[in-house]
Design a protein around this motif. Sequence first.
Motif, PDB file in Angstrom:
ATOM      1  N   GLY A 514       0.777  -1.233   0.000  1.00 46.54           N
ATOM      2  CA  GLY A 514       0.000   0.000   0.000  1.00 46.54           C
ATOM      3  C   GLY A 514       0.804   1.276   0.000  1.00 46.54           C
ATOM      4  O   GLY A 514       0.270   2.334  -0.357  1.00 46.54           O
ATOM      5  N   LEU A 515       2.055   1.230   0.409  1.00 41.57           N
ATOM      6  CA  LEU A 515       2.877   2.440   0.388  1.00 41.57           C
ATOM      7  C   LEU A 515       3.237   2.802  -1.048  1.00 41.57           C
ATOM      8  O   LEU A 515       3.500   1.932  -1.870  1.00 41.57           O
ATOM      9  N   GLY A 516       3.257   4.083  -1.323  1.00 43.26           N
ATOM     10  CA  GLY A 516       3.611   4.514  -2.669  1.00 43.26           C
ATOM     11  C   GLY A 516       4.191   5.911  -2.660  1.00 43.26           C
ATOM     12  O   GLY A 516       4.212   6.591  -1.627  1.00 43.26           O
ATOM     13  N   TYR A 517       4.647   6.344  -3.825  1.00 48.03           N
ATOM     14  CA  TYR A 517       5.260   7.656  -3.962  1.00 48.03           C
ATOM     15  C   TYR A 517       4.241   8.664  -4.480  1.00 48.03           C
ATOM     16  O   TYR A 517       3.473   8.369  -5.393  1.00 48.03           O
ATOM     17  N   ALA A 518       4.227   9.857  -3.882  1.00 44.64           N
ATOM     18  CA  ALA A 518       3.456  10.943  -4.472  1.00 44.64           C
ATOM     19  C   ALA A 518       4.118  11.328  -5.795  1.00 44.64           C
ATOM     20  O   ALA A 518       5.202  10.852  -6.133  1.00 44.64           O
ATOM     21  N   GLY A 519       3.488  12.226  -6.537  1.00 48.30           N
ATOM     22  CA  GLY A 519       3.910  12.470  -7.917  1.00 48.30           C
ATOM     23  C   GLY A 519       5.264  13.094  -8.098  1.00 48.30           C
ATOM     24  O   GLY A 519       5.826  13.037  -9.184  1.00 48.30           O
ATOM     25  N   GLY A 520       5.812  13.732  -7.051  1.00 51.62           N
ATOM     26  CA  GLY A 520       7.114  14.349  -7.190  1.00 51.62           C
ATOM     27  C   GLY A 520       7.061  15.790  -7.645  1.00 51.62           C
ATOM     28  O   GLY A 520       8.111  16.411  -7.862  1.00 51.62           O
ATOM     29  N   ARG A 521       5.860  16.363  -7.785  1.00 51.84           N
ATOM     30  CA  ARG A 521       5.789  17.777  -8.111  1.00 51.84           C
ATOM     31  C   ARG A 521       6.266  18.605  -6.919  1.00 51.84           C
ATOM     32  O   ARG A 521       6.608  18.062  -5.876  1.00 51.84           O
ATOM     33  N   PHE A 526       6.669  13.082  -1.131  1.00 48.13           N
ATOM     34  CA  PHE A 526       6.437  12.364   0.111  1.00 48.13           C
ATOM     35  C   PHE A 526       5.912  10.964  -0.175  1.00 48.13           C
ATOM     36  O   PHE A 526       5.588  10.613  -1.317  1.00 48.13           O
ATOM     37  N   ILE A 527       5.811  10.165   0.875  1.00 44.69           N
ATOM     38  CA  ILE A 527       5.262   8.817   0.766  1.00 44.69           C
ATOM     39  C   ILE A 527       3.781   8.865   1.130  1.00 44.69           C
ATOM     40  O   ILE A 527       3.390   9.477   2.120  1.00 44.69           O
ATOM     41  N   LYS A 528       2.951   8.218   0.322  1.00 43.68           N
ATOM     42  CA  LYS A 528       1.505   8.203   0.561  1.00 43.68           C
ATOM     43  C   LYS A 528       1.047   6.783   0.872  1.00 43.68           C
ATOM     44  O   LYS A 528       1.763   5.813   0.619  1.00 43.68           O
ATOM     45  N   GLY A 529      -0.151   6.678   1.409  1.00 46.79           N
ATOM     46  CA  GLY A 529      -0.734   5.362   1.700  1.00 46.79           C
ATOM     47  C   GLY A 529      -0.219   4.735   2.978  1.00 46.79           C
ATOM     48  O   GLY A 529      -0.324   3.516   3.164  1.00 46.79           O
ATOM     49  N   TRP A 530       0.309   5.538   3.911  1.00 40.61           N
ATOM     50  CA  TRP A 530       0.824   5.009   5.181  1.00 40.61           C
ATOM     51  C   TRP A 530      -0.324   4.941   6.175  1.00 40.61           C
ATOM     52  O   TRP A 530      -0.666   5.907   6.811  1.00 40.61           O
ATOM     53  N   ASN A 531      -0.927   3.790   6.302  1.00 44.62           N
ATOM     54  CA  ASN A 531      -2.133   3.689   7.134  1.00 44.62           C
ATOM     55  C   ASN A 531      -2.183   2.467   8.043  1.00 44.62           C
ATOM     56  O   ASN A 531      -3.205   2.206   8.677  1.00 44.62           O
ATOM     57  N   ASN A 532      -1.087   1.694   8.133  1.00 45.83           N
ATOM     58  CA  ASN A 532      -1.108   0.575   9.080  1.00 45.83           C
ATOM     59  C   ASN A 532       0.306   0.297   9.599  1.00 45.83           C
ATOM     60  O   ASN A 532       1.290   0.798   9.060  1.00 45.83           O
ATOM     61  N   ASN A 533       0.361  -0.498  10.660  1.00 45.94           N
ATOM     62  CA  ASN A 533       1.630  -0.707  11.365  1.00 45.94           C
ATOM     63  C   ASN A 533       2.529  -1.760  10.715  1.00 45.94           C
ATOM     64  O   ASN A 533       3.626  -2.023  11.211  1.00 45.94           O
ATOM     65  N   ASP A 534       2.060  -2.349   9.623  1.00 43.66           N
ATOM     66  CA  ASP A 534       2.897  -3.296   8.888  1.00 43.66           C
ATOM     67  C   ASP A 534       3.744  -2.596   7.829  1.00 43.66           C
ATOM     68  O   ASP A 534       4.540  -3.242   7.144  1.00 43.66           O
TER      69      ASP A 534
END
Length: 631
Positions: A514-521, A526-534
Amino acid sequence: MNRKLSILALLLAFTLSAPAQEKKNEPRTFTMPAKIDLPEDEQAIREAADGWWKESMENYDERVKWYKDARFGCFVHWGVYSTAGDVWNGKAIGGYSEHLMRKAMIPLKTYKDSLVYTFNPVDFDAEKWMSMVEATGMKYFIITAKHHDGFAMYPSDAYPYDIRLTKYKGDPMMELREAAKRHGIKFGFYYSHAFDWEHPLAPGNDWEYEHPGGDRHLGGEDWWNGEYKWFIPYTEKYVEEKSLPQIKELIERYHPDIMWFDTPHKLPDYLNIRILKELRECDPDNSIVVNGRLITKISDMGDYINTGDKPANFFPVAADIWEAVPTTNESYGYNSADNSHKSIGHFVQLIETAVSKGGNILLNIGPMGNGWMDERDLKIFRGIGSWMQVYGESIYGTGKSELPVQSWGVVTQKQDTVYLHVRKWPEDGKIMVGGLRARVKKMWVPGQEKARLKYRQRYKEDGYVRAKGVVPDSISTVVAMVLKDGYKANPVRVIDPSRDNVLMTFDSELRGDGLGYAGGRKNQDFIKGWNNNDQSMYWEFRTARKGTFDFALNYATGRENEEGELELIIDGQSIPFHYTGFVTSNGRPTTLPIGSIKLERGKHTCELRGVSTTGSAYPRPYALVINKQTR
């Protein structure tokens, strides 16, 4: 049915069937997305693609060599919309000016009367354009032959909605093509093969027709799988009647070195593949470089990968060749009200960073309707050209180095020569080169014959450049080093005790689904999709000597009233810390001190994890900062 009848009313004759394609038995080298439900006779096109596509890739290295060496190109968005400068009925519309027809929902007849028939670029001069491109240091040039408004900026016998309808008497594309040859610049076209707001059967124009692919989102993102599946045969007619004939016309008439496509998600991919197949048939030498936005669901069929638009930073790209497309302000076409022009240094450092990661920069400019450029854009181009004239050897024909990320800038490499791009010159003239194990044959600063440079190896894996007499460049100073007998590099980043060290989350290893990269503009690295402890972000780094370092986190949150607990795990030891909500008004993150940590000399592991949050997700982390050693 009424929708279907309204489309049928536009047609005098139409054949629903397409010729079946012969199936081939070679193993397929790409995976067809299972979710696309294609007409049975077109499925054969996909299954046959491996044969002709593999053949077209046999000379791939030869085809893309010039492109890899070029590293820096010019993108031009120019059309009848340029005269308006994004102003319609006295009001600035905002955003991409080349999308004026869509944003203002202008009927085709009005668009023709107001912009097409009146277009007259009296100041257009292909020689001046290409002289500007060459002086900027750009090695290839791509211009919009047809953008989404459907208008051809050249005389098109294949589909005559073109430049001959304007007051301009000539072929600007041919003039530019010939000027590019004179200046030794590779030349190509942007062609909007999918999106077309003029043709009555193309996706996109949903303010005059009940068409999918537009802002109303009729039929959804993959409209060919939903209630608008019936529209597929009509779109096929558009492709066969306009896109394919014009693409063939551009290739046969102008002999481009590169073709640049866009918005493939507006079409079923089998149509995109058909376009690529027929393009290759028109190009028997397989010499035309094709960008990665003709086919995206099967990403390996283009010659290189396109990343996001308007980048300020770059997330990792899993490809040997890729390209980013920034623009001087926030619009690609000329926008008279957009004053958000970036600095010369922004673009120079963007070029350096892209090349250090194996990518190209295709910098866009939007000429005005009169055929010349905004002075604000020219200032940027002139500034880049001045820097490239001195330091271009560190860009052209270079690529990424085996050296790790450096605290002072980036590294590019050409065979046995590495180029250190030092963005903040140290007061003591001492530059730590982390990870370098080598003997140095020769060193210099381009354009500075009086500079005296020495290299000293230290700690076996790191070295120091000592420089005297260097006049630092305000943007980035390049130090060139020719290495003896090859070299070995330690890929683990070293923390420079004399500087602040920024560990970008874009440079981290992402762990957990689920973790991913924002577009870089700008301010979106930043890193997006950080929503759980795994989930976590993981780095490895080295310290050249033991000491105590201050750690901090750059972050932002989605809401002001959220807070939570995070932990930084250094070499297995957890350092918990609390964060509070911070919603940025200018896009910039806030800095949260974590604490002082004592580190022994050597390699360390570092992991950022979530513990608890009152929000629906953890913060958006931009970077971990390790401050310079103060004690």
